[in-house]
Motif scaffolding. Sequence first.
Motif, PDB file in Angstrom:
ATOM      1  N   ARG A 236       0.827  -1.208   0.000  1.00  0.00           N
ATOM      2  CA  ARG A 236       0.000   0.000   0.000  1.00  0.00           C
ATOM      3  C   ARG A 236       0.865   1.264   0.000  1.00  0.00           C
ATOM      4  NH1 ARG A 236      -4.445  -0.282   4.526  1.00  0.00           N
ATOM      5  NH2 ARG A 236      -5.262   1.445   3.279  1.00  0.00           N
ATOM      6  N   GLU A 264       0.340  11.143   5.568  1.00  0.00           N
ATOM      7  CA  GLU A 264      -0.866  10.321   5.477  1.00  0.00           C
ATOM      8  C   GLU A 264      -0.582   9.061   4.653  1.00  0.00           C
ATOM      9  OE1 GLU A 264      -5.308  11.893   4.839  1.00  0.00           O
ATOM     10  OE2 GLU A 264      -4.199  11.805   2.963  1.00  0.00           O
ATOM     11  N   ARG A 268      -0.147   4.665   5.755  1.00  0.00           N
ATOM     12  CA  ARG A 268      -0.929   3.586   5.138  1.00  0.00           C
ATOM     13  C   ARG A 268      -0.090   2.346   4.841  1.00  0.00           C
ATOM     14  NH1 ARG A 268      -5.266   4.563   1.619  1.00  0.00           N
ATOM     15  NH2 ARG A 268      -4.075   3.455   0.010  1.00  0.00           N
TER      16      ARG A 268
END
Length: 399
Positions: A236, A264, A268
């Motif tokens: 990811r 951000e 992940r």
Amino acid sequence: MNEEKETIRSRALEKRIRRHVMGRTREYFTAVPPGFEAGCRQELIDLGLDPAGVTVEAGGVGFTGRLMDCLRANLYLRTATRVLMRIDDFRATNQRRLEKKSTEIAWELFLEPGLLPAIKVSSHRSRLYHTAAIAQTIQSGIARRLGGSPSSSPGTGIPQTLFARLVEDRLTLSLDSSGEPLYKRGFKMGAARAPLRETLAAAILMAAGYDPSKPLVDPMCGSGSFSLEAAMQAKRMAPGVNRPFAFQGWPAYSENQWAFLKREAEERVVHLDRPRIFASDIDAGACARLSKTIAGNAMDDAVRVTPKNIFDCRGDQYGEGPGLVTINPPYGIRIGSATQAGELFMAIGRHLGRHFKGWQVALIAPERKLAHQLPFAAKRLPLLHGGLKLTLVVGTINA
């Protein structure tokens, strides 16, 4: 007094930038490898964009969004080549009107003072067709608006590129937000002959239905495009996290916003309990370079690299199968002749039919007629790579 006036002007410009560029919903366009527009459209929808505003167009996918959506698209899209911000669209039938309209655009909202963009022009079925003259006229309009001369230095900031597309006397001006093409991820180390572009590899994985929970075998890995793209999907990882972008030179760019988006994205990323991607190649040097790239980008948990001949690879060696086998065999400049490329391709097909039964396959064929001679049924899709017209074979090996 002069400093006070300058401060007032600066604040007024910042307010206009926030209102018209950062806060306003604008039109964008993502260029995509031909035939894979639907996959890119789905990627944009997965980023949270309204499906009604994401449309497949000639050469790519258009979408409506804010500046943050443009930044996210550059950071996360795996199949797009670049992301363009639509600046203006108007009718231009002569040079005088072209310069007038170009001068009226508020370029100060999009370009730093003194930084003139490179201009790439295409013209189709239009009265204005001399691309060099069109570019010079637009450049003159931008220079007049921003102050300066079109013959002056382009400036010392981040280089910018403006795309001017003229079709049936209608001109569309688009500012490139990406800079270097998005297939330049910033991961690979070392060069390879005719490597498969990362965006194309990602699109092929998508077309083949790659499932990161199952093994992927890349037995002619070369520079590792399939393996690296699969690893990023499995972990990811955002493909754009390691590279710079042209939008970082825009007046609307906010370092804090970009740092937030990258943070951000990094949050992940997942760590895998064991590698499920198996890369190999008869070229030990290529394997060594790929291993270095994988180690340098914290992908060791996803990919295992082994020097190995493809004809020594069998589906039962990889456990937890069947999965997906991806192959970009030598053709063109990577092999001596079309006859040799064809013979190798057919040998690979026979090997897959014997030793990878039940596996999904994504196999690039140098000629369409070869794709029809494989010993298993599969779907065939047209594929453009490096100026060559190829065929992508995807399906299940059921021989």
